[in-house]
Design a protein around this motif. Structure first.
Motif, PDB file in Angstrom:
ATOM      1  N   MET A  57       0.738  -1.148   0.015  1.00 55.44           N
ATOM      2  CA  MET A  57      -0.080   0.074   0.019  1.00 55.44           C
ATOM      3  C   MET A  57       0.746   1.348  -0.102  1.00 55.44           C
ATOM      4  SD  MET A  57      -2.968   1.009   2.694  1.00 55.44           S
ATOM      5  CE  MET A  57      -3.821   2.586   2.475  1.00 55.44           C
ATOM      6  N   THR A  58       0.574   1.994  -0.712  1.00 54.11           N
ATOM      7  CA  THR A  58       1.447   3.391  -1.135  1.00 54.11           C
ATOM      8  C   THR A  58       1.117   4.339   0.099  1.00 54.11           C
ATOM      9  OG1 THR A  58       1.457   3.116  -3.335  1.00 54.11           O
ATOM     10  CG2 THR A  58       2.054   5.101  -2.293  1.00 54.11           C
ATOM     11  N   LEU A  59       2.273   4.939   0.699  1.00 52.16           N
ATOM     12  CA  LEU A  59       1.997   5.753   1.840  1.00 52.16           C
ATOM     13  C   LEU A  59       1.596   7.153   1.448  1.00 52.16           C
ATOM     14  CD1 LEU A  59       2.651   6.346   5.019  1.00 52.16           C
ATOM     15  CD2 LEU A  59       4.915   7.320   4.264  1.00 52.16           C
ATOM     16  N   ARG A  60       0.864   7.854   2.144  1.00 53.69           N
ATOM     17  CA  ARG A  60       0.150   9.264   1.467  1.00 53.69           C
ATOM     18  C   ARG A  60       1.147  10.210   2.503  1.00 53.69           C
ATOM     19  NH1 ARG A  60      -4.378   6.444   2.437  1.00 53.69           N
ATOM     20  NH2 ARG A  60      -4.800   7.795   4.270  1.00 53.69           N
ATOM     21  N   LEU A  61       2.060  10.831   1.762  1.00 58.79           N
ATOM     22  CA  LEU A  61       2.789  11.642   2.363  1.00 58.79           C
ATOM     23  C   LEU A  61       2.644  13.122   1.702  1.00 58.79           C
ATOM     24  CD1 LEU A  61       5.427  12.563   4.022  1.00 58.79           C
ATOM     25  CD2 LEU A  61       6.960  11.799   2.240  1.00 58.79           C
ATOM     26  N   ALA A  62       2.615  14.064   2.794  1.00 61.19           N
ATOM     27  CA  ALA A  62       2.567  15.468   2.122  1.00 61.19           C
ATOM     28  C   ALA A  62       3.967  16.362   2.721  1.00 61.19           C
ATOM     29  CB  ALA A  62       1.205  16.290   2.650  1.00 61.19           C
ATOM     30  N   ILE A  63       4.370  17.016   1.837  1.00 60.86           N
ATOM     31  CA  ILE A  63       5.568  17.883   2.145  1.00 60.86           C
ATOM     32  C   ILE A  63       4.887  19.249   2.042  1.00 60.86           C
ATOM     33  CG2 ILE A  63       7.807  18.393   1.755  1.00 60.86           C
ATOM     34  CD1 ILE A  63       8.476  15.739   0.921  1.00 60.86           C
ATOM     35  N   ARG A 115      14.672  16.032  -4.365  1.00 59.74           N
ATOM     36  CA  ARG A 115      15.435  14.716  -4.353  1.00 59.74           C
ATOM     37  C   ARG A 115      14.631  13.736  -3.431  1.00 59.74           C
ATOM     38  NH1 ARG A 115      21.664  16.603  -3.430  1.00 59.74           N
ATOM     39  NH2 ARG A 115      22.270  17.405  -5.632  1.00 59.74           N
ATOM     40  N   VAL A 116      14.250  14.176  -2.105  1.00 52.91           N
ATOM     41  CA  VAL A 116      13.842  13.091  -1.374  1.00 52.91           C
ATOM     42  C   VAL A 116      12.285  12.946  -1.788  1.00 52.91           C
ATOM     43  CG1 VAL A 116      12.692  12.988   0.970  1.00 52.91           C
ATOM     44  CG2 VAL A 116      15.146  13.930   0.778  1.00 52.91           C
ATOM     45  N   ALA A 117      11.656  13.713  -2.272  1.00 54.38           N
ATOM     46  CA  ALA A 117      10.226  13.647  -2.794  1.00 54.38           C
ATOM     47  C   ALA A 117       9.983  12.629  -4.049  1.00 54.38           C
ATOM     48  CB  ALA A 117       9.442  14.682  -3.055  1.00 54.38           C
ATOM     49  N   GLU A 118      11.098  12.718  -4.869  1.00 59.03           N
ATOM     50  CA  GLU A 118      11.379  11.998  -5.899  1.00 59.03           C
ATOM     51  C   GLU A 118      11.504  10.402  -5.852  1.00 59.03           C
ATOM     52  OE1 GLU A 118      12.095  15.201  -9.560  1.00 59.03           O
ATOM     53  OE2 GLU A 118      13.746  13.795  -8.973  1.00 59.03           O
ATOM     54  N   ARG A 119      12.353  10.406  -4.955  1.00 58.98           N
ATOM     55  CA  ARG A 119      12.588   9.060  -4.378  1.00 58.98           C
ATOM     56  C   ARG A 119      11.609   8.354  -3.527  1.00 58.98           C
ATOM     57  NH1 ARG A 119      18.249   7.748  -5.569  1.00 58.98           N
ATOM     58  NH2 ARG A 119      17.649   5.604  -4.546  1.00 58.98           N
ATOM     59  N   LEU A 120      10.746   8.950  -2.772  1.00 53.68           N
ATOM     60  CA  LEU A 120       9.834   8.473  -2.064  1.00 53.68           C
ATOM     61  C   LEU A 120       8.415   8.202  -2.742  1.00 53.68           C
ATOM     62  CD1 LEU A 120      10.451  10.105   1.339  1.00 53.68           C
ATOM     63  CD2 LEU A 120      11.115   8.083   0.838  1.00 53.68           C
ATOM     64  N   ALA A 121       8.393   8.627  -4.051  1.00 55.68           N
ATOM     65  CA  ALA A 121       7.326   8.873  -4.765  1.00 55.68           C
ATOM     66  C   ALA A 121       7.006   7.215  -5.272  1.00 55.68           C
ATOM     67  CB  ALA A 121       7.335   9.661  -6.002  1.00 55.68           C
ATOM     68  N   PRO A 122       5.713   6.777  -5.547  1.00 51.13           N
ATOM     69  CA  PRO A 122       4.391   7.580  -5.661  1.00 51.13           C
ATOM     70  C   PRO A 122       3.924   7.860  -4.123  1.00 51.13           C
ATOM     71  CG  PRO A 122       4.155   5.400  -6.298  1.00 51.13           C
ATOM     72  CD  PRO A 122       5.628   5.398  -6.038  1.00 51.13           C
ATOM     73  N   GLY A 123       2.952   8.590  -4.301  1.00 50.60           N
ATOM     74  CA  GLY A 123       2.023   9.087  -2.918  1.00 50.60           C
ATOM     75  C   GLY A 123       2.404  10.296  -2.291  1.00 50.60           C
ATOM     76  N   ALA A 164      -7.693  22.496   5.233  1.00 50.34           N
ATOM     77  CA  ALA A 164      -7.015  20.995   5.549  1.00 50.34           C
ATOM     78  C   ALA A 164      -6.386  20.533   4.225  1.00 50.34           C
ATOM     79  CB  ALA A 164      -8.001  20.060   5.896  1.00 50.34           C
ATOM     80  N   LEU A 165      -5.445  19.822   4.181  1.00 46.79           N
ATOM     81  CA  LEU A 165      -4.867  19.373   3.006  1.00 46.79           C
ATOM     82  C   LEU A 165      -5.568  18.105   2.385  1.00 46.79           C
ATOM     83  CD1 LEU A 165      -1.177  18.947   4.593  1.00 46.79           C
ATOM     84  CD2 LEU A 165      -1.994  20.878   3.168  1.00 46.79           C
ATOM     85  N   PRO A 166      -5.848  18.331   1.043  1.00 41.02           N
ATOM     86  CA  PRO A 166      -6.734  17.293   0.409  1.00 41.02           C
ATOM     87  C   PRO A 166      -5.949  15.961   0.405  1.00 41.02           C
ATOM     88  CG  PRO A 166      -5.517  18.793  -0.934  1.00 41.02           C
ATOM     89  CD  PRO A 166      -5.331  19.350   0.003  1.00 41.02           C
ATOM     90  N   GLY A 167      -6.686  14.834   0.090  1.00 43.00           N
ATOM     91  CA  GLY A 167      -6.075  13.611   0.169  1.00 43.00           C
ATOM     92  C   GLY A 167      -5.831  12.596   1.148  1.00 43.00           C
ATOM     93  N   ALA A 168      -6.132  13.421   2.548  1.00 44.85           N
ATOM     94  CA  ALA A 168      -6.058  12.652   3.765  1.00 44.85           C
ATOM     95  C   ALA A 168      -4.796  12.168   3.898  1.00 44.85           C
ATOM     96  CB  ALA A 168      -7.193  11.862   3.925  1.00 44.85           C
ATOM     97  N   PRO A 169      -3.692  12.940   3.890  1.00 44.35           N
ATOM     98  CA  PRO A 169      -2.180  12.327   4.061  1.00 44.35           C
ATOM     99  C   PRO A 169      -2.040  11.579   5.492  1.00 44.35           C
ATOM    100  CG  PRO A 169      -2.200  14.930   4.559  1.00 44.35           C
ATOM    101  CD  PRO A 169      -3.942  14.475   3.922  1.00 44.35           C
ATOM    102  N   GLU A 170      -1.333  10.524   5.430  1.00 41.43           N
ATOM    103  CA  GLU A 170      -1.038   9.982   6.770  1.00 41.43           C
ATOM    104  C   GLU A 170       0.286  10.417   7.598  1.00 41.43           C
ATOM    105  OE1 GLU A 170      -1.123   5.300   5.945  1.00 41.43           O
ATOM    106  OE2 GLU A 170      -0.861   6.302   4.137  1.00 41.43           O
ATOM    107  N   ILE A 171       1.025  11.038   6.678  1.00 43.43           N
ATOM    108  CA  ILE A 171       2.416  11.888   7.447  1.00 43.43           C
ATOM    109  C   ILE A 171       2.404  13.044   6.804  1.00 43.43           C
ATOM    110  CG2 ILE A 171       4.832  11.659   7.703  1.00 43.43           C
ATOM    111  CD1 ILE A 171       4.612   8.682   7.637  1.00 43.43           C
ATOM    112  N   ILE A 172       2.660  14.247   7.592  1.00 39.42           N
ATOM    113  CA  ILE A 172       2.859  15.600   7.039  1.00 39.42           C
ATOM    114  C   ILE A 172       4.278  16.106   7.323  1.00 39.42           C
ATOM    115  CG2 ILE A 172       2.013  17.759   6.906  1.00 39.42           C
ATOM    116  CD1 ILE A 172      -0.824  16.662   7.702  1.00 39.42           C
TER     117      ILE A 172
END
Length: 341
Positions: free
Chosen positions: A1-7, A35-43, A70-78
């Motif tokens: 399952m893909t983690l939903r991460l918001a930066i 760099r970090v976002a691209e390597r942790l993608a998708p999600g 609120a941020l859309p997409g119900a992120p699990e980690i912000i």
């Protein structure tokens, strides 16, 4: 399952993405986020103040940040870049998410109170070096939240090559507010002893700063793209950074210079210098002109062998992020307030 991460980057001067042109004129924080976002993608979605148009680049979604919603997409980690007040607002909007303040700077004195506020909201802090994390623990009022660190990354493919070093070429490659006035004075004193020396100054261009007149022998390079900057690092005798006031939280340019075999002349004990320098010969008392001259003369005779620390490589940093993001959210600290804090 893909983690939903918001930066969330609420302080960026302009929107940016993995489109490298959008990073021109910005600093190491923005490059690290990409760099970090691209390597942790998708999600992964990067939310930015000032962005109008949403886009997806290299698997990462980039969207506008509205602090009133609120941020859309119900992120699990912000992960919130630098702004503890935004992190607190997002806690109210996302009571069940894991939220961390991803610090890239040292907060000002008036922000000491953020420790108890973040602890109460169960928002942890992630710094960019061990020395940065220690400084934050010492700085913040108690109770404070858990504080850890994940290094800023350098590319996996940065290596020394056969480029010959110019014994007369020194390089300064940072924003001028990072002690360039002090570097100019040190270079002027050094050039009085060694008139053949030149100082090339590469300025990323994201901040104007008064540094006084440049001494003789200074060449202004302006803003360089990453490959051009690496080329200068390969040619230079050293990264010339003998300033004593600006404390780096990590020092990406130092790590990158070492990765291609270029030593960095640094003030010992300042910020993350001791942690990032891959060889202790790079650390001196930069207040001492004789120490600066002695080190430069020694390196002109024999260049030291410096290499990247493996823990700074992008692949290692991404593994550290995966480990950090997969562990349970820490509970808040409930230690009593420190005397005199």
């Amino acid at each position: 399952m893909t983690l939903r991460l918001a930066i969330v980057d609420p302080l960026t001067p302009v929107p940016y993405s993995g489109d490298r042109e959008s990073l021109a004129g910005l600093g190491g924080t923005e490059a690290t986020v990409v760099r970090v976002a691209e390597r942790l993608a998708p999600g992964v979605t990067v939310f930015q103040t000032g962005r109008v148009r949403s886009e997806r680049v290299s698997g990462v979604a980039y969207a506008a940040f509205d602090p009133a919603r609120a941020l859309p997409g119900a992120p699990e980690i912000i992960l919130v870049i630098n702004s503890w007040k935004v992190a607190l607002r997002l806690r109210r909007a996302h009571p069940d998410a894991r939220i961390a303040l991803w610090m890239h700077v040292f907060p000002g004195r008036h922000n000491r109170v953020m420790g108890p506020a973040l602890a109460e909201a169960e928002i942890e802090i992630i710094g960019v070096s061990a020395s940065h994390a220690r400084a934050l623990r010492s700085f913040l009022h108690m109770p404070r939240p858990p504080i850890t660190h994940v290094f800023n990354p350098i590319s996996d493919d940065l290596r020394p090559d056969a480029t010959r070093r110019d014994p007369n070429l020194l390089l300064f490659a940072s924003s001028p507010h990072k002690g360039l006035d002090e570097v100019y004075r040190a270079f002027g004193q050094l050039r009085a002893r060694l008139p053949s020396l030149r100082l090339a100054v590469a300025d990323p261009g994201y901040l104007r700063w008064r540094v006084g007149l440049a001494p003789e022998g200074v060449e202004h390079l302006g803003r360089l793209d990453p490959s051009a900057l690496v080329s200068w690092m390969r040619r230079a005798l050293c990264l010339f950074y003998p300033q004593t006031r600006f404390a780096e939280t990590f020092g990406l340019v130092i790590a990158e210079a070492n990765a291609v075999g270029c030593p960095a002349l640094l003030h010992a004990g300042l910020g993350a210098n001791d942690e990032v320098a891959s060889d202790p010969s790079q650390l001196i008392d930069a207040r001492d002109p004789d120490a600066i001259a002695a080190r430069v003369l020694a390196w002109r005779a024999t260049s030291p062998i410096v290499r990247a620390r493996p823990e700074f490589r992008l692949s290692a940093v991404i593994e550290a992020w995966r480990s950090e993001l997969s562990r349970p959210a820490p509970t808040r600290t409930s230690a009593p307030a420190e005397a005199g804090a």
